[in-house]
Design an enzyme around this catalytic site. Structure first.
Site, PDB file in Angstrom:
ATOM      1  N   SER B 189     -34.964  -8.862-108.389  1.00  0.00           N
ATOM      2  CA  SER B 189     -36.293  -8.969-108.979  1.00  0.00           C
ATOM      3  C   SER B 189     -36.238  -9.899-110.179  1.00  0.00           C
ATOM      4  O   SER B 189     -35.476  -9.678-111.114  1.00  0.00           O
ATOM      5  CB  SER B 189     -36.731  -7.569-109.425  1.00  0.00           C
ATOM      6  OG  SER B 189     -37.925  -7.633-110.156  1.00  0.00           O
ATOM      7  N   CYS B 315     -41.858  14.711-118.896  1.00  0.00           N
ATOM      8  CA  CYS B 315     -42.918  14.703-119.914  1.00  0.00           C
ATOM      9  C   CYS B 315     -43.039  13.377-120.645  1.00  0.00           C
ATOM     10  O   CYS B 315     -43.696  13.319-121.679  1.00  0.00           O
ATOM     11  CB  CYS B 315     -42.726  15.779-120.982  1.00  0.00           C
ATOM     12  SG  CYS B 315     -42.401  17.373-120.292  1.00  0.00           S
TER      13      CYS B 315
END
Lengths: 465, 465
Positions: B189, B315
């Site tokens: 990438s 979270c």
């Protein structure tokens, strides 16, 4: 050089360039991250989505960015088909859709709805192809090769009545305005409106059943996986807004230039057919075909004269078959030229094009030893009518010869047989199937039909004049 | 601001920027066209392919450009699986692959090969997972979250012996050098090495059976449909060459900075576990986890202090589960910080980071009322051994509380029970499954195991010290 191939790829709009360069500095980080650079990237992405959605005429949460118009079409078709897989695997498309739509349709059971000689779909005929197991219908807003505008709003209404979502490939028209009517899905491609390559749009209206296929991730609502091409997205959205601001005035100006080409080319160049709808068309695009001309040689000649155009003729790229659009329209494919003017094209460039075109065509015809003029064909007309028999009085062996040679050889001998007699042209060139009937129509001769031959196909033509 | 998240997206390399801007002028046209602008675009595309292929270590005709690394992986996996569909639908992957590989693998029958506590795959164990119906194996060159380098060359040799092609996701390592060994497919990438977003690489060695899936077109050898993102491709190739020229020197310099972080963070900050392999690692990446710390609060604190890092804690984004990489390694996930230094990072920035980190961690711990120090836990040790029973002497109800609260509550009461007694921590937070055993290991307490409870899970811990 005059670049007249905006329908392939428009040169980058100055606003796109400016936005892209700015976004290289501001928008390289991952918009999914919570730190400063990520939040900045997210703001740019959100703003771009809002701007693009406004131009499309949808809600921002209905729009995702894809890596190209082609990928938008592939994702849109497969997602819509999967979303309605309980309905069936049947798909309705027009016969003149972009190849990305036709390729995507190959996976399913597709019905291709034909077009008239201008390339236009009849909305009622399109709707008549819908079946109880039709999961999706696809209709372009305007054709990419001949510029004909399709009756999308009417088709959308009929599809809605039948409970079938309509996907509109708006790649060619989005620069000029939003697609009207109650479409369900819409696709587009930024580099067609002067945005950068690397960005397509896929809009899926709320309420349309959609299930993205293949592996996905958390990007773009799970509909277009992979890291967002943010600088290009920013440039795409900014330039779409910019071209829209100029669309009305520039569209009217280019449309007048296209009218010049439409009206003057047939006067300046003998044996030319202008194809596509004369008024229900894109403002900037016109296509014509020249009898007895090899498309590749014509493009080469125009390139040397300083004009970049494209062609739907066979033999102009890696393919040996003429464009599926011209085939569906049943019009001449040889010597095909598509002119699509980028915004800002000066009128003088079009005049210069009209100035050089006749000589370029003449030169290609001379090299091919093409018939000099239509008069040569109908002048010599000795002998009487040979009855209604379809038995050929003369056979032309054009086996192994490529477009436009079979047509040239036919034109040369049509005067040698009596009126009423039939000539058989043996050809194994795919373009002959389109161009021999088209020649008959242009020359007012009778196309009798084709027969399988030992090698290739025999195309039968009866001399009428 | 110091941006320490190069593993997510590296800032654009100056050479990439320069090449991109130049290619906006030279490379916007369709490289499939035969006119001047098209030929110029084709030359740029060909030159970019040659440069990228040289950096990858393959032939230019083995390499195609895709719209992202993720799309390269998806195309590579589906094409390789389809090319060997007669062999079977079984796939071997490491448990710590990038999510794009794991998502692509979900379509097939996949075996995940585990890793050791450093995140490293054992090549022999990887090869042992190959079966007669294994069509493909996937192993990253280096891990994106903890930097551990995988034994790719060894795995490739074992795969070759078994007749199974190996796909290597080289997204994190290609900037630093080519992937050694006999891999069959490779993906990468551009925005990970300082190239622009919008470009991935997919190399498929000659002789590897490959059948591209989904609709295709004539672009990129039929392996990546859609108009080429040429300006970005040019920038990607140019910047890959540029970072490679700097790779040896810059790698050594960054590796020394990473060593400073690896050695000094555990000294500066109490209760920290540095994860990932200490030597077999990427030069620029280091990850550590902090006990009793909420990952999102930590990232927020570092962001306010001027540092952009990422985290594999739960979270910290939309997910409530800790990173699958940390889970596979069996290491602490709470308070996780990944630092990945972009090329050119000044040593002073790293020093400044080491300067602010202790206070940021302390501040987060204070807010959470975390146990002050390890001593507090082992100091209070009244009472005797309560026998070998697993019956909890004390139950901590942490239901409905998120990471790191369950671990904090455990740490606070461990001193209240006699040595040998068992504490049960009731939790419905996914991170507890990883973090309670990790805490036990760090604190030299005994992790007994887990039991299903009426609500959530009971994690049993025996006080050992």
């Amino acid at each position: 050089m005059s670049y007249f191939d905006a329908a392939s790829a428009a040169p980058l709009h100055p606003v796109a360039r400016q936005a892209l360069v700015a976004a290289l500095d501001e928008g390289w980080a991952d918009p999914a991250r919570l730190y400063r650079e990520g939040r900045r990237a997210r703001l740019l992405l959100d703003a771009s989505r809002e701007a693009a959605a406004e131009a499309v005429g949808c809600r921002p949460d209905e729009l995702v960015f894809t890596p190209s118009g082609t990928r938008a079409v592939h994702t849109g078709v497969s997602g819509a088909m999967a979303g309605r897989r309980r309905t069936g695997r049947h798909l309705v498309v027009s016969a003149v859709e972009h190849s990305s739509v036709l390729h995507a349709a190959e996976t399913y059971e597709a019905t291709e709805v034909g077009v008239d000689r201008t390339g236009r779909v009849d909305a009622a005929a399109f709707a008549a192809a819908l079946r109880p197991d039709t999961a999706l219908a696809c209709l372009q807003s305007a054709n990419h090769e001949v510029g004909t505008v399709q009756p999308v709003a009417e088709a959308a209404e009929l599809c809605r009545a039948a409970g079938v979502p309509l996907l509109v490939d708006a790649a060619q028209s989005l620069a000029w305005g939003p697609v009207e009517g109650g479409w369900s899905l819409l696709t587009a491609s930024a580099h067609k409106w002067g945005g950068p390559p690397g960005v397509g749009l896929l809009a899926v209206r709320k309420g349309v059943r959609f299930a993205a296929q293949g592996p996905t991730d958390e990007r773009e609502s799970g509909r277009s996986p992979g890291f967002e091409n943010l600088p290009a997205i920013v440039a795409a959205a900014a330039s779409l807004r910019a071209v829209r601001e100029e669309a009305a005035a520039e569209g009217a100006r280019l449309s007048e230039l296209v009218d010049r080409i439409r009206s003057r080319v047939p006067v300046l160049v003998p044996d030319v057919e202008v194809v596509g709808h004369p008024t229900l068309r894109l403002p900037h695009l016109v296509t014509f075909s020249c009898l007895y001309v090899d498309g590749e040689a014509l493009l080469g000649g125009l390139d040397r004269a300083g004009f970049s155009v494209s062609s739907g003729s066979s033999c102009t790229s890696s393919t040996l078959t003429p464009s599926h659009v011209l085939r569906a329209m049943g019009v001449l494919s040889e010597g095909n030229v598509r002119v699509s003017l980028p915004p800002g094209t000066p009128a003088e460039d079009v005049e210069r094009f009209l100035g050089v075109l006749p000589e370029v065509v003449r030169s290609v015809r001379d090299q091919l030893d093409a018939p000099a003029s239509p008069a040569a064909v109908s002048a010599a007309a000795p002998g009487g009518v040979s009855g209604a028999s379809d038995e050929p009085a003369l056979t032309v062996d054009s086996l192994g010869k490529r477009c436009p040679i079979p047509v040239i050889e036919l034109a040369k001998v049509i005067g040698d047989v009596p009126v009423g007699a039939v000539i058989s042209v043996l050809s194994d060139d795919e373009a002959a199937r389109l161009d021999i009937p088209a020649w008959c129509q242009m020359r007012d001769q009778e196309y009798v039909g084709e027969r399988a031959a030992e090698r290739g196909t025999a195309y039968l033509v009866r001399r009428r004049t």
